[in-house]
Motif scaffolding. Structure first.
Motif, PDB file in Angstrom:
ATOM      1  N   ARG A 190       0.949  -1.222   0.008  1.00 16.89           N
ATOM      2  CA  ARG A 190       0.107   0.028   0.165  1.00 16.89           C
ATOM      3  C   ARG A 190       0.768   1.303  -0.039  1.00 16.89           C
ATOM      4  NH1 ARG A 190      -5.232  -0.423   0.371  1.00 16.89           N
ATOM      5  NH2 ARG A 190      -6.174  -2.227   0.919  1.00 16.89           N
ATOM      6  N   GLU A 191       0.549   2.274  -0.731  1.00 18.90           N
ATOM      7  CA  GLU A 191       1.062   3.391  -0.926  1.00 18.90           C
ATOM      8  C   GLU A 191      -0.130   4.638  -0.635  1.00 18.90           C
ATOM      9  OE1 GLU A 191       3.220   4.037  -4.594  1.00 18.90           O
ATOM     10  OE2 GLU A 191       5.012   3.086  -3.807  1.00 18.90           O
ATOM     11  N   GLY A 192      -0.275   5.000   0.629  1.00 17.92           N
ATOM     12  CA  GLY A 192      -1.423   5.776   0.848  1.00 17.92           C
ATOM     13  C   GLY A 192      -2.736   4.778   0.899  1.00 17.92           C
ATOM     14  N   ARG A 193      -3.864   5.293  -0.053  1.00 17.90           N
ATOM     15  CA  ARG A 193      -4.815   4.262   0.185  1.00 17.90           C
ATOM     16  C   ARG A 193      -4.918   3.359  -1.181  1.00 17.90           C
ATOM     17  NH1 ARG A 193      -9.761   8.688   1.147  1.00 17.90           N
ATOM     18  NH2 ARG A 193      -9.082   9.329   3.514  1.00 17.90           N
ATOM     19  N   ARG A 194      -3.895   3.284  -1.955  1.00 21.49           N
ATOM     20  CA  ARG A 194      -4.126   2.354  -3.080  1.00 21.49           C
ATOM     21  C   ARG A 194      -2.805   1.354  -3.136  1.00 21.49           C
ATOM     22  NH1 ARG A 194      -1.354   5.040  -8.451  1.00 21.49           N
ATOM     23  NH2 ARG A 194       0.818   5.381  -7.598  1.00 21.49           N
ATOM     24  N   ARG A 195      -3.113   0.062  -3.418  1.00 19.22           N
ATOM     25  CA  ARG A 195      -2.113  -1.035  -3.759  1.00 19.22           C
ATOM     26  C   ARG A 195      -1.381  -0.707  -4.912  1.00 19.22           C
ATOM     27  NH1 ARG A 195      -2.520  -5.723  -1.133  1.00 19.22           N
ATOM     28  NH2 ARG A 195      -2.321  -6.904  -2.943  1.00 19.22           N
ATOM     29  N   SER A 196      -0.071  -0.442  -4.889  1.00 17.41           N
ATOM     30  CA  SER A 196       0.680  -0.524  -6.109  1.00 17.41           C
ATOM     31  C   SER A 196       1.933  -1.538  -6.018  1.00 17.41           C
ATOM     32  CB  SER A 196       1.114   1.006  -6.056  1.00 17.41           C
ATOM     33  OG  SER A 196       2.018   1.365  -4.797  1.00 17.41           O
ATOM     34  N   VAL A 197       2.619  -1.705  -7.130  1.00 14.01           N
ATOM     35  CA  VAL A 197       3.640  -2.352  -7.357  1.00 14.01           C
ATOM     36  C   VAL A 197       4.986  -1.753  -6.578  1.00 14.01           C
ATOM     37  CG1 VAL A 197       5.434  -3.296  -8.869  1.00 14.01           C
ATOM     38  CG2 VAL A 197       2.885  -3.192  -9.507  1.00 14.01           C
ATOM     39  N   LEU A 198       5.445  -2.529  -5.634  1.00 11.10           N
ATOM     40  CA  LEU A 198       6.692  -1.892  -4.917  1.00 11.10           C
ATOM     41  C   LEU A 198       7.983  -2.333  -5.515  1.00 11.10           C
ATOM     42  CD1 LEU A 198       5.534  -2.273  -1.204  1.00 11.10           C
ATOM     43  CD2 LEU A 198       5.259  -0.364  -2.781  1.00 11.10           C
ATOM     44  N   SER A 199       8.043  -3.521  -6.081  1.00 13.75           N
ATOM     45  CA  SER A 199       9.161  -4.042  -6.608  1.00 13.75           C
ATOM     46  C   SER A 199       8.966  -5.410  -7.670  1.00 13.75           C
ATOM     47  CB  SER A 199       9.933  -5.009  -5.455  1.00 13.75           C
ATOM     48  OG  SER A 199      11.274  -5.374  -6.239  1.00 13.75           O
ATOM     49  N   VAL A 200       9.628  -5.265  -8.733  1.00 14.26           N
ATOM     50  CA  VAL A 200       9.453  -6.270  -9.858  1.00 14.26           C
ATOM     51  C   VAL A 200      10.503  -7.015 -10.220  1.00 14.26           C
ATOM     52  CG1 VAL A 200       7.667  -5.018 -10.769  1.00 14.26           C
ATOM     53  CG2 VAL A 200       9.889  -4.631 -11.711  1.00 14.26           C
ATOM     54  N   ASP A 201      10.397  -8.255 -10.926  1.00 11.90           N
ATOM     55  CA  ASP A 201      11.763  -9.117 -11.020  1.00 11.90           C
ATOM     56  C   ASP A 201      12.254  -8.619 -12.708  1.00 11.90           C
ATOM     57  OD1 ASP A 201       9.798 -10.368 -12.711  1.00 11.90           O
ATOM     58  OD2 ASP A 201      10.419 -12.346 -11.675  1.00 11.90           O
ATOM     59  N   LEU A 202      13.188  -9.184 -13.026  1.00 11.21           N
ATOM     60  CA  LEU A 202      13.653  -8.808 -14.420  1.00 11.21           C
ATOM     61  C   LEU A 202      12.599  -9.091 -15.372  1.00 11.21           C
ATOM     62  CD1 LEU A 202      16.038  -7.853 -16.112  1.00 11.21           C
ATOM     63  CD2 LEU A 202      17.058  -9.935 -16.230  1.00 11.21           C
ATOM     64  N   PRO A 203      12.018 -10.417 -15.646  1.00  6.68           N
ATOM     65  CA  PRO A 203      10.895 -10.638 -16.663  1.00  6.68           C
ATOM     66  C   PRO A 203       9.890  -9.493 -16.667  1.00  6.68           C
ATOM     67  CG  PRO A 203      11.600 -12.630 -15.518  1.00  6.68           C
ATOM     68  CD  PRO A 203      12.164 -11.589 -14.576  1.00  6.68           C
ATOM     69  N   ALA A 204       9.416  -9.251 -15.462  1.00  6.78           N
ATOM     70  CA  ALA A 204       8.309  -8.068 -15.389  1.00  6.78           C
ATOM     71  C   ALA A 204       8.850  -6.836 -15.764  1.00  6.78           C
ATOM     72  CB  ALA A 204       7.939  -8.057 -13.844  1.00  6.78           C
ATOM     73  N   ARG A 205      10.332  -6.472 -15.518  1.00  4.35           N
ATOM     74  CA  ARG A 205      10.686  -5.210 -15.998  1.00  4.35           C
ATOM     75  C   ARG A 205      10.737  -5.263 -17.378  1.00  4.35           C
ATOM     76  NH1 ARG A 205      13.245  -1.589 -12.922  1.00  4.35           N
ATOM     77  NH2 ARG A 205      13.549  -2.998 -11.045  1.00  4.35           N
ATOM     78  N   LYS A 206      10.989  -6.291 -18.106  1.00  7.35           N
ATOM     79  CA  LYS A 206      11.218  -6.273 -19.492  1.00  7.35           C
ATOM     80  C   LYS A 206       9.809  -5.927 -20.220  1.00  7.35           C
ATOM     81  CE  LYS A 206      15.113  -9.207 -20.048  1.00  7.35           C
ATOM     82  NZ  LYS A 206      15.875 -10.652 -20.259  1.00  7.35           N
ATOM     83  N   LEU A 207       8.679  -6.573 -19.557  1.00  7.23           N
ATOM     84  CA  LEU A 207       7.165  -6.039 -19.768  1.00  7.23           C
ATOM     85  C   LEU A 207       6.828  -4.680 -19.842  1.00  7.23           C
ATOM     86  CD1 LEU A 207       5.451  -9.414 -18.826  1.00  7.23           C
ATOM     87  CD2 LEU A 207       6.405  -8.792 -20.877  1.00  7.23           C
ATOM     88  N   GLY A 208       7.675  -4.015 -19.159  1.00  5.82           N
ATOM     89  CA  GLY A 208       7.427  -2.538 -19.102  1.00  5.82           C
ATOM     90  C   GLY A 208       6.830  -2.406 -17.474  1.00  5.82           C
ATOM     91  N   LEU A 209       6.596  -3.194 -16.662  1.00  8.32           N
ATOM     92  CA  LEU A 209       6.224  -2.958 -15.327  1.00  8.32           C
ATOM     93  C   LEU A 209       7.170  -2.184 -14.585  1.00  8.32           C
ATOM     94  CD1 LEU A 209       4.325  -6.330 -14.693  1.00  8.32           C
ATOM     95  CD2 LEU A 209       3.519  -4.143 -15.514  1.00  8.32           C
ATOM     96  N   HIS A 210       6.966  -1.332 -13.422  1.00 10.43           N
ATOM     97  CA  HIS A 210       7.866  -0.622 -12.676  1.00 10.43           C
ATOM     98  C   HIS A 210       7.239  -0.453 -11.339  1.00 10.43           C
ATOM     99  CE1 HIS A 210       5.620   3.025 -13.301  1.00 10.43           C
ATOM    100  NE2 HIS A 210       5.461   2.768 -14.811  1.00 10.43           N
TER     101      HIS A 210
END
Length: 478
Positions: A8-28
């Motif tokens: 959680r970042e404030g009131r919303r759920r967000s991505v805090l960390s991603v691995d290399l395959p997820a980073r290659k998909l554009g997630l951050h």
């Protein structure tokens, strides 16, 4: 499978960390988890454990503090900051120290990158966004090393990074040449502060982790000090106090850290190590004072702290009367002096290893390591000097089981006057299949000049699978 850790970042759920395959998909990090799952339904989502990560980093920081440098701080969420000034010489220099650190981390299952630079900000940026996984940035080359790195390397908030990207600024070199007043007016003081910290224009406080309940003493000064004689004087005041605390616990120091806090919020550090637990005031004072020349007092030192970062129980064996037996010579003082000058890795002795192959029959151990019960084989004499690698020679023997009549080594032809052997040595078949059939025949030969050599034939002289049947020189007798 791509993996994302969410929280959680404030009131919303967000991505805090991603691995290399997820980073290659554009997630951050910072992306809403709902958006990430909508884009990639196969994304593996797990709850992050920031508190567990923090505790893990602190444990790792303490581990590095015991083995590498006295000043180690957590650089959340995924790094450590070390001030290795005054400690890198104990590990053979900066580059061997970094290689050793990364190798140890790899052995523990971590993929790590390590950089030495003039400032914390520069090391942080290059370690995470530079190309080489191990790098030493020479003093004065910080600006050129940072110029091509993205602005995200400056530890700026995402809102500022997005704003600068909108303006077309993507590299630190671009940002460093822009006028500061408009940047501060639009984005606040963070940009100029991070730039000045990275380039070393302003200091950055490092709050090191502390081991559990170490023996430590400190001294604060009404006026800053900077003279070498004054520093040595107060070292002489702190060491007896530290020894009193160690004696109360029945301990001796194995690693001693002197932290000197400057008025500009920077910390100088000296680390000395001992081969055995020591509680000798004169010895510890001398070891510390020999390192005063590497201290940069800056505009002055306002406080000093002496910490026994590694202490062990003292050996309280009863002293034997000289009328009964002579007391063993204590060379630990000499060992400590040499080790703190040339590095602990450069000072060692050889110990026997149970192996018939000469190059595997020894290993390096600390200079004052306990004596092993094993001993080298004594059924055949061994040369006083063993070559680092066997050197090929040209030789001729009349029969397979006889020594050579002559041999040519380094362009010099030597005629064999007398010889002894062969001593057959087999490969260690339990280590790998290639050594199951390997054999060597060693001969101790003396030439017409009276020089004695240790030669061997790679093979038994008859069967090709036992070796190349070539001759090699492996040692020289004194």
């Amino acid at each position: 499978m791509p993996l994302a850790l969410v929280g959680r970042e404030g009131r919303r759920r967000s991505v805090l960390s991603v691995d290399l395959p997820a980073r290659k998909l554009g997630l951050h990090p910072g992306m809403p988890i709902a958006k990430a799952q909508a884009l990639y339904p196969d994304l593996v989502v797990m709850d992050a454990d920031p508190e567990g990560d923090r505790l893990g980093l602190e444990k790792l920081a303490l581990w590095f503090q015991r083995r590498i440098a006295p000043i180690v701080a957590v650089d959340a969420p995924d790094g450590l900051g070390l001030d290795t000034t005054g400690a890198d010489h104990l590990h053979g220099g900066e580059l061997p120290m970094l290689k050793n650190m990364v190798h140890r981390m790899a052995g523990a299952g971590f993929c790590a990158r390590a950089v030495v630079a003039d400032t914390w900000g520069a090391a942080h940026a290059i370690a995470r966004y530079g190309r080489p996984p191990i790098a030493v940035v020479s003093s004065g080359e910080t600006a050129s090393a940072l110029a091509d790195l993205p602005i995200a390397a400056l530890r700026l908030p995402n809102t500022i990074i997005d704003g600068l990207t909108t303006l077309g600024v993507s590299r630190i070199g671009q940002l460093a040449t822009m006028p500061r007043a408009p940047l501060t007016l639009r984005f606040g003081p963070d940009i100029t502060r991070r730039l000045d910290q990275a380039f070393g224009r302003i200091g950055e406080a490092i709050t090191p982790v502390r081991p559990v309940d170490p023996v430590e003493v400190s001294r604060h000064f009404a006026e800053p000090i900077g003279n070498a004689e004054t520093i040595a004087h107060y070292i002489g005041k702190l060491v007896p106090l530290l020894c009193q605390g160690l004696e109360a616990r029945g301990q001796g120091v194995r690693r001693l850290d002197l932290l000197l806090h400057r008025v500009d919020n920077r910390t100088e550090a000296i680390r000395v190590a001992t081969a055995l637990p020591v509680c000798d005031m004169k010895r510890l004072n001398r070891l510390l004072c020999e390192k005063i020349e590497i201290i940069n007092p800056g505009f002055g030192i306002e406080s000093m702290m002496l910490i026994a970062s590694l202490a062990e129980p003292m050996d309280r064996r009863q002293t034997v009367s000289s009328l009964i037996a002579e007391e063993d010579t204590d060379v630990s003082d000499l060992i400590d002096t040499l080790a703190n000058r040339v590095g602990t890795q450069a000072l060692y002795r050889f110990a026997p290893v149970e192996s018939d192959l000469p190059e595997r029959s020894f290993c390096r151990v600390p200079a004052l390591a306990p004596d092993e019960t094993k001993d080298w084989p004594d059924h055949w004499p061994r040369p006083t000097r063993l070559l680092a690698h066997p050197e090929p020679v040209q030789a001729m023997a009349e029969l397979p089981d006889q020594p050579p009549v002559f041999f040519i080594w380094r362009g010099v032809r030597r005629k064999v006057k007398c010889a002894d052997g062969p001593e057959r040595v087999f490969g260690e078949w339990w280590k790998n299949d290639a050594e199951q059939t390997i054999a060597r025949d060693y001969f101790r030969v003396e030439d017409t000049n009276g020089e004695r050599f240790w030669l061997y034939r790679a093979g038994d002289g008859e069967h090709g699978e036992t070796g190349s049947q070539g001759w090699f020189l492996h040692g020289i007798f004194g």
